[in-house]
Design a protein around this motif. Sequence first.
Motif, PDB file in Angstrom:
ATOM      1  N   ASN A 123     -21.120   2.008 -27.437  1.00 11.15           N
ATOM      2  CA  ASN A 123     -20.029   1.460 -26.624  1.00 11.15           C
ATOM      3  C   ASN A 123     -18.847   0.992 -27.461  1.00 11.15           C
ATOM      4  O   ASN A 123     -17.738   0.840 -26.951  1.00 11.15           O
ATOM      5  CB  ASN A 123     -20.525   0.274 -25.789  1.00 11.15           C
ATOM      6  N   LEU A 124     -19.095   0.725 -28.741  1.00  7.96           N
ATOM      7  CA  LEU A 124     -18.039   0.208 -29.607  1.00  7.96           C
ATOM      8  C   LEU A 124     -16.998   1.284 -29.916  1.00  7.96           C
ATOM      9  O   LEU A 124     -17.296   2.480 -29.919  1.00  7.96           O
ATOM     10  CB  LEU A 124     -18.629  -0.308 -30.920  1.00  7.96           C
ATOM     11  N   LYS A 125     -15.794   0.835 -30.202  1.00  8.24           N
ATOM     12  CA  LYS A 125     -14.762   1.762 -30.663  1.00  8.24           C
ATOM     13  C   LYS A 125     -15.198   2.414 -31.971  1.00  8.24           C
ATOM     14  O   LYS A 125     -15.878   1.790 -32.795  1.00  8.24           O
ATOM     15  CB  LYS A 125     -13.452   1.005 -30.941  1.00  8.24           C
ATOM     16  N   ASP A 126     -14.774   3.642 -32.187  1.00  5.85           N
ATOM     17  CA  ASP A 126     -15.006   4.267 -33.486  1.00  5.85           C
ATOM     18  C   ASP A 126     -14.274   3.456 -34.557  1.00  5.85           C
ATOM     19  O   ASP A 126     -13.109   3.090 -34.388  1.00  5.85           O
ATOM     20  CB  ASP A 126     -14.488   5.707 -33.491  1.00  5.85           C
ATOM     21  N   GLY A 145     -33.727  -9.796 -28.453  1.00 10.70           N
ATOM     22  CA  GLY A 145     -34.025  -8.906 -29.561  1.00 10.70           C
ATOM     23  C   GLY A 145     -33.275  -7.585 -29.414  1.00 10.70           C
ATOM     24  O   GLY A 145     -33.221  -7.015 -28.322  1.00 10.70           O
ATOM     25  N   HIS A 146     -32.674  -7.136 -30.501  1.00 14.94           N
ATOM     26  CA  HIS A 146     -31.898  -5.888 -30.511  1.00 14.94           C
ATOM     27  C   HIS A 146     -30.847  -5.877 -29.402  1.00 14.94           C
ATOM     28  O   HIS A 146     -30.662  -4.881 -28.705  1.00 14.94           O
ATOM     29  CB  HIS A 146     -32.816  -4.675 -30.383  1.00 14.94           C
ATOM     30  N   LEU A 147     -30.150  -6.982 -29.282  1.00 14.56           N
ATOM     31  CA  LEU A 147     -29.016  -7.042 -28.354  1.00 14.56           C
ATOM     32  C   LEU A 147     -28.020  -5.940 -28.692  1.00 14.56           C
ATOM     33  O   LEU A 147     -27.427  -5.311 -27.818  1.00 14.56           O
ATOM     34  CB  LEU A 147     -28.348  -8.411 -28.458  1.00 14.56           C
ATOM     35  N   ILE A 148     -27.836  -5.718 -30.003  1.00 16.78           N
ATOM     36  CA  ILE A 148     -26.977  -4.636 -30.466  1.00 16.78           C
ATOM     37  C   ILE A 148     -27.891  -3.502 -30.927  1.00 16.78           C
ATOM     38  O   ILE A 148     -28.422  -3.498 -32.036  1.00 16.78           O
ATOM     39  CB  ILE A 148     -26.059  -5.096 -31.619  1.00 16.78           C
ATOM     40  N   SER A 173     -22.770   7.413 -40.473  1.00 16.80           N
ATOM     41  CA  SER A 173     -22.100   8.492 -39.749  1.00 16.80           C
ATOM     42  C   SER A 173     -20.602   8.280 -39.642  1.00 16.80           C
ATOM     43  O   SER A 173     -19.860   9.214 -39.303  1.00 16.80           O
ATOM     44  CB  SER A 173     -22.680   8.607 -38.341  1.00 16.80           C
ATOM     45  N   GLY A 174     -20.139   7.043 -39.905  1.00 16.27           N
ATOM     46  CA  GLY A 174     -18.731   6.733 -39.744  1.00 16.27           C
ATOM     47  C   GLY A 174     -18.383   6.183 -38.374  1.00 16.27           C
ATOM     48  O   GLY A 174     -17.217   5.873 -38.103  1.00 16.27           O
ATOM     49  N   LYS A 175     -19.380   6.078 -37.494  1.00 16.50           N
ATOM     50  CA  LYS A 175     -19.127   5.485 -36.180  1.00 16.50           C
ATOM     51  C   LYS A 175     -18.584   4.067 -36.340  1.00 16.50           C
ATOM     52  O   LYS A 175     -17.651   3.652 -35.647  1.00 16.50           O
ATOM     53  CB  LYS A 175     -20.422   5.478 -35.357  1.00 16.50           C
ATOM     54  N   LEU A 176     -19.165   3.303 -37.271  1.00 16.02           N
ATOM     55  CA  LEU A 176     -18.701   1.947 -37.543  1.00 16.02           C
ATOM     56  C   LEU A 176     -17.903   1.923 -38.834  1.00 16.02           C
ATOM     57  O   LEU A 176     -18.230   2.622 -39.802  1.00 16.02           O
ATOM     58  CB  LEU A 176     -19.887   0.977 -37.651  1.00 16.02           C
ATOM     59  N   GLU A 214     -18.620  -4.220 -21.793  1.00 19.38           N
ATOM     60  CA  GLU A 214     -17.172  -4.241 -21.628  1.00 19.38           C
ATOM     61  C   GLU A 214     -16.497  -4.783 -22.884  1.00 19.38           C
ATOM     62  O   GLU A 214     -15.465  -4.247 -23.323  1.00 19.38           O
ATOM     63  CB  GLU A 214     -16.805  -5.101 -20.420  1.00 19.38           C
ATOM     64  N   LEU A 215     -17.078  -5.821 -23.462  1.00 17.32           N
ATOM     65  CA  LEU A 215     -16.510  -6.392 -24.684  1.00 17.32           C
ATOM     66  C   LEU A 215     -16.489  -5.346 -25.798  1.00 17.32           C
ATOM     67  O   LEU A 215     -15.473  -5.160 -26.480  1.00 17.32           O
ATOM     68  CB  LEU A 215     -17.321  -7.615 -25.116  1.00 17.32           C
ATOM     69  N   CYS A 216     -17.622  -4.668 -25.980  1.00 13.64           N
ATOM     70  CA  CYS A 216     -17.730  -3.691 -27.066  1.00 13.64           C
ATOM     71  C   CYS A 216     -16.670  -2.600 -26.951  1.00 13.64           C
ATOM     72  O   CYS A 216     -16.139  -2.130 -27.961  1.00 13.64           O
ATOM     73  CB  CYS A 216     -19.117  -3.062 -27.071  1.00 13.64           C
ATOM     74  N   GLY A 217     -16.354  -2.217 -25.740  1.00 12.75           N
ATOM     75  CA  GLY A 217     -15.399  -1.136 -25.554  1.00 12.75           C
ATOM     76  C   GLY A 217     -13.963  -1.505 -25.843  1.00 12.75           C
ATOM     77  O   GLY A 217     -13.101  -0.619 -25.943  1.00 12.75           O
TER      78      GLY A 217
END
Length: 331
Positions: A222-225, A212-215, A249-252, A193-196
């Motif tokens: 889930n994160l915003k573009d 480990g690898h929480l992200i 990729s530009g996602k982040l 929910e936070l990531c979104g």
Amino acid sequence: MKFIAYNVRPDERKYFENWSAKQDIPVKLIADEVKSDNLALAKGYDAVISFQTGTYPADFFDKLAEFGVKDVSIRNVGVDNLNLTAAKKYGIAVTNVPAYSPNAIAEFSITVLLQLLRQQNIFRKRMAENDYRWAPFVGKEIRALTIGIVGTGRIGKAAIEIYKGFGAKILAYDPYHDPKLESEGIYVDSLEELCGQVDVLTLHMPGSDKDGHLIDEAMIANLKDGAYIINTARGSLIDAKALLAALKSGKLGGAALDTYEYETPIFNHDLKQTGVKDELFNELVALDNVIMTPHIAFYTETAVENMVNISLDSAKDVIMTGKADTLVDLG
């Protein structure tokens, strides 16, 4: 009573020497980190004082028990690289420094975010080529963003106070809610929910096997573009391969990394002659939207002094009383 300290840097020596003189307790200072071939130096000492983010020898606690060492006092927070089961088996206490300077790390995390938001990597490269144009690299302001804090312990709370000064909207996730922050209504129910909802995700929690690898790839999705990730906590919290893919990729929009999943052979080493052989690391560092620093968020005069003094005080307390406020639960 006498102690031995490993991996002692030049900037730490004066604090060790001052403490030793004031307490009238000898402290032998070793510049090298703990290794199998120098572990025998600890024979006859009551406590080992160490700072080591890498791997300890497999027989570390076995040998210390044989040498009569009663306490291992580390000058940092994390104990994930220590075999606590072995420490418990041999009756060796372990202490850490839970808070040497939360502000040091909180301030640093915001410093590197500001560099990302104002695209400093690109402008430094342009200026090195005598190109002083601005466009099209317009920046962002923190007050216009929603900041997601993962972990609301001492460091997370310090970061929240600083972000409040910028006027940012703040949301947080932590399984354990701080009552004061709870009353402010900043917590969300899950990391997903936070990531979104956030523009910036900043990590302020310890690392452990279960985290480990929480992200990972799924959490990044889930994160915003265009979101940013800041990690001044533990490299293991982020899947570095998934992070690289999302950045390319530009996602982040960008990432500031003071810690890296495979940092042990790289950080705090002089590699001018050999270079870095880790291609994943090299790809990350080469990106204009990545700021990589060698695990220095903690590294201020205040923090270094506190790390030395608290670790030594803890060892003294354990040897004299069997107790210390900083004892690590061995399970």
